[in-house]
Every structure is written in C-alpha cells, then in structure tokens.
Design a protein around this motif. Structure first.
Motif, PDB file in Angstrom:
ATOM      1  N   CYS A  86      50.930  41.366  19.078  1.00  0.00           N
ATOM      2  CA  CYS A  86      49.641  40.676  19.106  1.00  0.00           C
ATOM      3  C   CYS A  86      48.579  41.557  18.450  1.00  0.00           C
ATOM      4  CB  CYS A  86      49.205  40.361  20.536  1.00  0.00           C
ATOM      5  SG  CYS A  86      50.283  39.201  21.405  1.00  0.00           S
ATOM      6  N   LEU A  87      47.721  40.915  17.663  1.00  0.00           N
ATOM      7  CA  LEU A  87      46.620  41.621  17.009  1.00  0.00           C
ATOM      8  C   LEU A  87      45.546  40.618  16.641  1.00  0.00           C
ATOM      9  CD1 LEU A  87      45.468  44.236  15.623  1.00  0.00           C
ATOM     10  CD2 LEU A  87      46.583  43.440  13.543  1.00  0.00           C
ATOM     11  N   ILE A 104      53.511  44.451   8.149  1.00  0.00           N
ATOM     12  CA  ILE A 104      54.069  45.697   7.614  1.00  0.00           C
ATOM     13  C   ILE A 104      53.245  46.897   8.070  1.00  0.00           C
ATOM     14  CG2 ILE A 104      54.379  47.002   5.459  1.00  0.00           C
ATOM     15  CD1 ILE A 104      55.410  44.402   4.211  1.00  0.00           C
ATOM     16  N   LYS A 105      51.940  46.763   8.113  1.00  0.00           N
ATOM     17  CA  LYS A 105      51.092  47.870   8.571  1.00  0.00           C
ATOM     18  C   LYS A 105      51.325  48.177  10.044  1.00  0.00           C
ATOM     19  CE  LYS A 105      47.335  47.736   5.208  1.00  0.00           C
ATOM     20  NZ  LYS A 105      45.874  47.518   4.986  1.00  0.00           N
ATOM     21  N   MET A 106      51.602  47.145  10.848  1.00  0.00           N
ATOM     22  CA  MET A 106      51.924  47.394  12.252  1.00  0.00           C
ATOM     23  C   MET A 106      53.259  48.122  12.365  1.00  0.00           C
ATOM     24  SD  MET A 106      50.607  44.280  14.676  1.00  0.00           S
ATOM     25  CE  MET A 106      51.256  42.899  13.748  1.00  0.00           C
ATOM     26  N   GLY A 128      54.497  50.083  10.156  1.00  0.00           N
ATOM     27  CA  GLY A 128      54.263  51.432   9.651  1.00  0.00           C
ATOM     28  C   GLY A 128      53.263  52.242  10.447  1.00  0.00           C
ATOM     29  N   ASN A 129      52.763  51.676  11.565  1.00  0.00           N
ATOM     30  CA  ASN A 129      51.783  52.353  12.416  1.00  0.00           C
ATOM     31  C   ASN A 129      50.497  52.697  11.671  1.00  0.00           C
ATOM     32  OD1 ASN A 129      52.808  53.027  15.334  1.00  0.00           O
ATOM     33  ND2 ASN A 129      54.572  53.345  13.995  1.00  0.00           N
ATOM     34  N   SER A 130      50.201  51.922  10.610  1.00  0.00           N
ATOM     35  CA  SER A 130      48.930  52.102   9.907  1.00  0.00           C
ATOM     36  C   SER A 130      47.783  51.416  10.641  1.00  0.00           C
ATOM     37  CB  SER A 130      49.026  51.529   8.480  1.00  0.00           C
ATOM     38  OG  SER A 130      49.942  52.275   7.724  1.00  0.00           O
ATOM     39  N   ILE A 131      48.112  50.388  11.406  1.00  0.00           N
ATOM     40  CA  ILE A 131      47.131  49.748  12.283  1.00  0.00           C
ATOM     41  C   ILE A 131      47.765  49.592  13.663  1.00  0.00           C
ATOM     42  CG2 ILE A 131      45.813  48.536  10.511  1.00  0.00           C
ATOM     43  CD1 ILE A 131      47.399  46.035  11.085  1.00  0.00           C
ATOM     44  N   ASP A 132      46.943  49.659  14.674  1.00  0.00           N
ATOM     45  CA  ASP A 132      47.446  49.582  16.050  1.00  0.00           C
ATOM     46  C   ASP A 132      47.556  48.132  16.492  1.00  0.00           C
ATOM     47  OD1 ASP A 132      47.564  52.350  16.329  1.00  0.00           O
ATOM     48  OD2 ASP A 132      45.451  52.462  16.951  1.00  0.00           O
ATOM     49  N   ARG A 133      48.691  47.791  17.049  1.00  0.00           N
ATOM     50  CA  ARG A 133      48.859  46.473  17.667  1.00  0.00           C
ATOM     51  C   ARG A 133      48.224  46.506  19.051  1.00  0.00           C
ATOM     52  NH1 ARG A 133      53.390  49.424  17.554  1.00  0.00           N
ATOM     53  NH2 ARG A 133      54.551  49.791  19.486  1.00  0.00           N
ATOM     54  N   GLU A 134      47.809  45.343  19.536  1.00  0.00           N
ATOM     55  CA  GLU A 134      47.189  45.266  20.857  1.00  0.00           C
ATOM     56  C   GLU A 134      48.236  45.115  21.951  1.00  0.00           C
ATOM     57  OE1 GLU A 134      44.504  42.025  20.316  1.00  0.00           O
ATOM     58  OE2 GLU A 134      43.198  43.153  18.967  1.00  0.00           O
ATOM     59  N   GLN A 135      49.327  44.421  21.603  1.00  0.00           N
ATOM     60  CA  GLN A 135      50.427  44.252  22.547  1.00  0.00           C
ATOM     61  C   GLN A 135      51.732  44.216  21.767  1.00  0.00           C
ATOM     62  OE1 GLN A 135      50.094  41.055  25.494  1.00  0.00           O
ATOM     63  NE2 GLN A 135      47.889  40.990  25.190  1.00  0.00           N
ATOM     64  N   GLY A 136      52.833  44.346  22.503  1.00  0.00           N
ATOM     65  CA  GLY A 136      54.146  44.199  21.885  1.00  0.00           C
ATOM     66  C   GLY A 136      54.846  45.529  21.653  1.00  0.00           C
ATOM     67  N   MET A 137      56.119  45.424  21.310  1.00  0.00           N
ATOM     68  CA  MET A 137      56.959  46.586  21.095  1.00  0.00           C
ATOM     69  C   MET A 137      57.622  46.505  19.716  1.00  0.00           C
ATOM     70  SD  MET A 137      56.774  48.545  23.773  1.00  0.00           S
ATOM     71  CE  MET A 137      58.198  49.604  23.501  1.00  0.00           C
ATOM     72  N   ILE A 138      57.816  47.673  19.104  1.00  0.00           N
ATOM     73  CA  ILE A 138      58.559  47.769  17.844  1.00  0.00           C
ATOM     74  C   ILE A 138      59.651  48.823  18.031  1.00  0.00           C
ATOM     75  CG2 ILE A 138      58.481  48.236  15.370  1.00  0.00           C
ATOM     76  CD1 ILE A 138      55.543  47.481  15.382  1.00  0.00           C
ATOM     77  N   TYR A 139      60.888  48.432  17.726  1.00  0.00           N
ATOM     78  CA  TYR A 139      62.034  49.335  17.822  1.00  0.00           C
ATOM     79  C   TYR A 139      62.553  49.625  16.415  1.00  0.00           C
ATOM     80  CZ  TYR A 139      61.938  47.856  22.700  1.00  0.00           C
ATOM     81  OH  TYR A 139      61.542  47.591  23.990  1.00  0.00           O
TER      82      TYR A 139
END
Length: 248
Positions: free
Chosen positions: A17-18, A52-54, A56-67
């Motif tokens: 989420c963002l 893609i930026k989420m 790549g951790n270039s922008i912060d997501r508000e919720q959710g998980m990335i594996y």
C-alpha cells in the motif's frame, strides 16, 4: 501465506500500500516467477515505476511485505543488493562521471562486480568508457546502464522502461543481452515497458498494472491466444479495450 510460496518466488509482494498525492497502490500482490522473464506492462502513470521503486527500496511502502528469494530486506541488505540489479527509467548516477570511473568504483566496493564483463560489453557495443555520461545519447546511456547492471552479476534483473526512446539497433542489442543473461536458468528478469513488441520477443509471462492495481498476470502465449490474431502480443490499447468490455 505458505513458506513454500515465499521461497519459490524470485520476488513476492504481498499487500503493498502507498498513497502518493492522487495516486494510490492498495493491497497489491505480485509474484515474480523464478527463472523466467516477466513483462510488466501498463500505460504511463499506471504504477510500473512506483512498484519497481518499492521493490528497490527507493520509496517506502506504507504497508505490506516484500520477499527477495525468501528474504526480507531488513537484516539481509547486503545479500539482497548482491542478488538484485535494478535499472531505473531515469539514470540515478552522476552524469559528469565517465563509465570507467563508475565501473572502477563499483569494482572496489562490490567484490562480485565483473570489470572484465564490463570492458567486454562496452567494447562490443562501441561505447567510449572515457567519455562523460552527459555527452552520451539516450540510447548510449540506456545501453551503459544495462551493461553496468549485468556487470554486477545479479540473479534478478529489474528493468524500468529500458528500451524507451532507444533506436531499433540499440533495442535489438539490449534484448540480446537480456536473453544472454537468461541462458543461466537461475536468472530472473522483470521488464517494465509500454512497448509490448519487445516482450513478444523475450517474455515468458506478462503482468498488467493499471491505476495501481494488478489487472492480470498470464503466460505470454496464453495471452496472445485470447486475441483474434493469436500471433503477436497485443498492444496495451488492445488489452485495455478487452478489459473494459469484460466489465460491460
């Protein structure tokens, strides 16, 4: 969510989420299948670059998980950075530097960087490694960014509009490099584009995003069969037309 599902995906996004101005990504799920090329398509502003930026951790997501191959980013930063190379649509490097200077710096800080591969590809694609990047044409810059990403010897390659505004010859050279990368069955590619003809040549799967939501994810050949010609991958406009008819 099963641990097996997490481990089997090259990248798995769950519930992202963002909110960014008027644009939002809400509860987005996405799987990048390991060992395949997945095309991420959508019109400009659909959310391709944001996703893609989420990743790549270039922008912060508000919720959710990335594996990332079963790992979360926090606590595994070095392993994740080693495993993944991302080429963004706009260069995120110093354009006053030369390719050689950038490659030499990476060769020092990243033990896995292959300067030999870098030199070979720069010579093969006739790119001057002593010329400042601000003097490169758009096509030259795109090729250089791809070479640099591949020189890091990643397992997962993520490309955001890599062939946009690139001449036909350069486009073929870049697609050939991606296919060469995929000769290793452990490699994975996410290729974001609005040019579906590029994906027709190399993609295995196609995922479509629109207004921050995943509309579908399907095998390329299956998607082609859903359209009248069944020969070429349809354009984004044709796909959107089909999706709008579904809702009627």
């Amino acid at each position: 969510m099963d641990r097996e599902d997490i481990d089997e995906a090259a990248i798995l996004c769950k519930g992202l989420c963002l909110q960014h101005g008027y644009f939002a990504i809400e509860n987005l799920d996405f799987e990048l299948k390991k060992g395949y090329i997945t095309g991420l398509i959508g019109r400009n502003g659909a959310g391709k670059t944001t996703l893609i930026k989420m990743i790549g951790n270039s922008i912060d997501r508000e919720q959710g998980m990335i594996y990332y191959d079963g790992m979360v980013y926090n606590g595994h930063e070095v392993l994740v950075k080693k495993k993944i190379s991302i080429v963004y649509s706009k260069p995120n490097i110093n354009l006053n530097a030369t390719p050689k200077n950038i490659a030499c710096a990476l060769d020092i800080i990243e033990p896995w960087f292959s300067y030999e591969y870098f030199s070979e590809k720069m010579f093969q694609l006739k790119l001057d490694d002593k010329m400042k990047l601000r003097k490169y044409s758009n096509g030259m810059l795109k090729k250089f960014m791809l070479i640099l990403a591949l020189s890091r010897r990643p397992e997962i390659l993520i490309l955001d509009e890599p062939t946009s505004e690139v001449d036909p010859v350069s486009r073929v050279e870049m697609l050939d490099m991606i296919q060469e990368f995929m000769e290793d069955e452990n490699h994975t590619v996410l290729f974001s584009t609005h040019i579906t003809s590029d994906l027709d040549k190399i993609a295995d799967y196609v995922t479509m995003i629109q207004d921050g939501k995943i509309l579908f994810s399907d095998e390329k050949e299956s998607l082609k069969k859903q359209f009248s010609s069944g020969v070429n991958l349809p354009s984004i406009e044709e796909i959107m037309c089909r999706e709008s008819l579904k809702g009627e």
